[in-house]
Design an enzyme around this catalytic site. Structure first.
Site, short mmCIF file in Angstrom:
data_model
loop_
_atom_site.label_atom_id
_atom_site.label_comp_id
_atom_site.label_asym_id
_atom_site.label_seq_id
_atom_site.Cartn_x
_atom_site.Cartn_y
_atom_site.Cartn_z
N ASP A 99 33.22 40.61 41.05
CA ASP A 99 34.92 41.69 40.76
C ASP A 99 35.51 40.23 41.69
O ASP A 99 35.27 39.19 42.64
CB ASP A 99 35.16 42.16 42.16
CG ASP A 99 36.75 43.17 41.80
OD1 ASP A 99 37.28 43.02 40.99
OD2 ASP A 99 37.03 44.61 42.84
N ASN A 124 36.23 50.46 33.41
CA ASN A 124 37.51 49.18 33.54
C ASN A 124 37.66 49.03 32.23
O ASN A 124 38.96 48.63 31.29
CB ASN A 124 36.10 47.82 34.02
CG ASN A 124 37.52 48.01 35.24
OD1 ASN A 124 38.46 47.38 35.08
ND2 ASN A 124 37.44 47.55 36.49
#
Ligand code: FPP
Length: 259
Positions: A19, A67
């Site tokens: 991330d 996502n």
């Protein structure tokens, strides 16, 4: 081997939530795309370190199902192109490092030209016996469970079994990861304290390591530091640590009881 690691207590499976690509780019006033590009470089460094230290399983959360729906189309397209070129350009290095590649997720929903590259890389690295790199692509743990239960229920009905016969092992067998050990260590970069729908069933007893470092800055050495931290922990698998006894409430004097 990195000298601070105990070869006797190596994890078998490390999973990583990568991330922070967007933040990495933002901090440099660059477009998010650059962050993803650097992120793809980081992937290869980490994979090669995993292979060097003899880690059998490395699983990377590359694209989550949720996502992918939320990102702008142009960004998703860029990520797909990046994945295609990663799979094309790194096969030689995977082979040099004895790395086998495979995937988990609803990969059938990915564009055909990406799937073609996925098959190519999987096939070209199939015989390697070192680290197995699993890329989670279009992956979500809840949808994995839905997929597992659909197949499980169909089999239960077909075989005329009763629900009481279903065990945890059966559920495990219907997951995408049926052939893999559960992760011992889950690393998340960029400081978020979440598991984000990643391998929910499989991380029941996994140790978690969160680092503030953004994924494009993450290197093999940082994974080794996380493994070192993991090796200092005492794993309990839901049980009690050695040397302690379970609290026998009956035998405690009333004034020592904590309710
Ligand atoms: C999150 O950054 C990271 C991802 C999109 C997943 C990881 C993807 C890569 C490393 C790119 C290439 C992958 C492979 C396997 C070649 P983010 O955009 O969510 O970051 P932010 O939270 O800072 O916005």
């Amino acid at each position: 081997m990195y000298r601070r690691l105990d070869p006797e207590r190596m994890p078998q499976h490390v999973a990583i939530i990568m991330d922070g690509n967007g933040r990495w780019a933002g901090k440099r006033s660059l477009k998010r795309f650059f962050g993803h590009q650097q992120g793809a470089e980081a992937v290869q460094y980490v994979v090669e370190t995993a292979s060097r230290v003899g880690l059998p399983w490395l699983t990377l959360y590359a694209f989550s199902l949720e996502n992918n729906l939320k990102r702008p189309r142009t960004e998703v397209n860029f990520l797909m192109r990046l994945l295609k070129s990663y799979l094309t350009n790194n096969v030689q290095r995977m082979n040099d490092n004895n790395v086998r590649i495979q995937y988990v997720g609803r990969t059938e929903e990915l564009p055909e030209e990406v799937r073609e590259r996925m098959r190519y890389a999987e096939e070209a690295t199939r015989k390697n016996t070192g680290t197995t790199l699993t890329l989670a692509l279009n992956y979500g743990a809840r949808s994995e469970l839905v997929d597992a239960f659909r197949r499980l229920v169909a089999d239960v009905q077909r075989k005329g079994l009763c629900p009481e016969q279903i065990t945890e092992l059966d559920i495990h067998r219907y997951l995408y990861t049926a052939h893999m050990p559960d992760p011992d260590l889950l690393i998340r970069t960029s400081g978020e304290m979440r598991v984000s729908n990643f391998l929910l069933w499989q991380i029941a007893y996994t140790e978690i390591f969160v680092t503030e470092r953004l994924w494009p800055d993450f290197r093999g050495i940082h994974m080794l530091e996380a493994i070192e931290d993991y090796q200092r922990r005492e794993r309990r698998y839901g049980g009690l640590s050695d040397g302690t006894e379970s609290d026998d409430v009956e035998s405690l004097p009333a004034n020592q009881m904590v309710v």
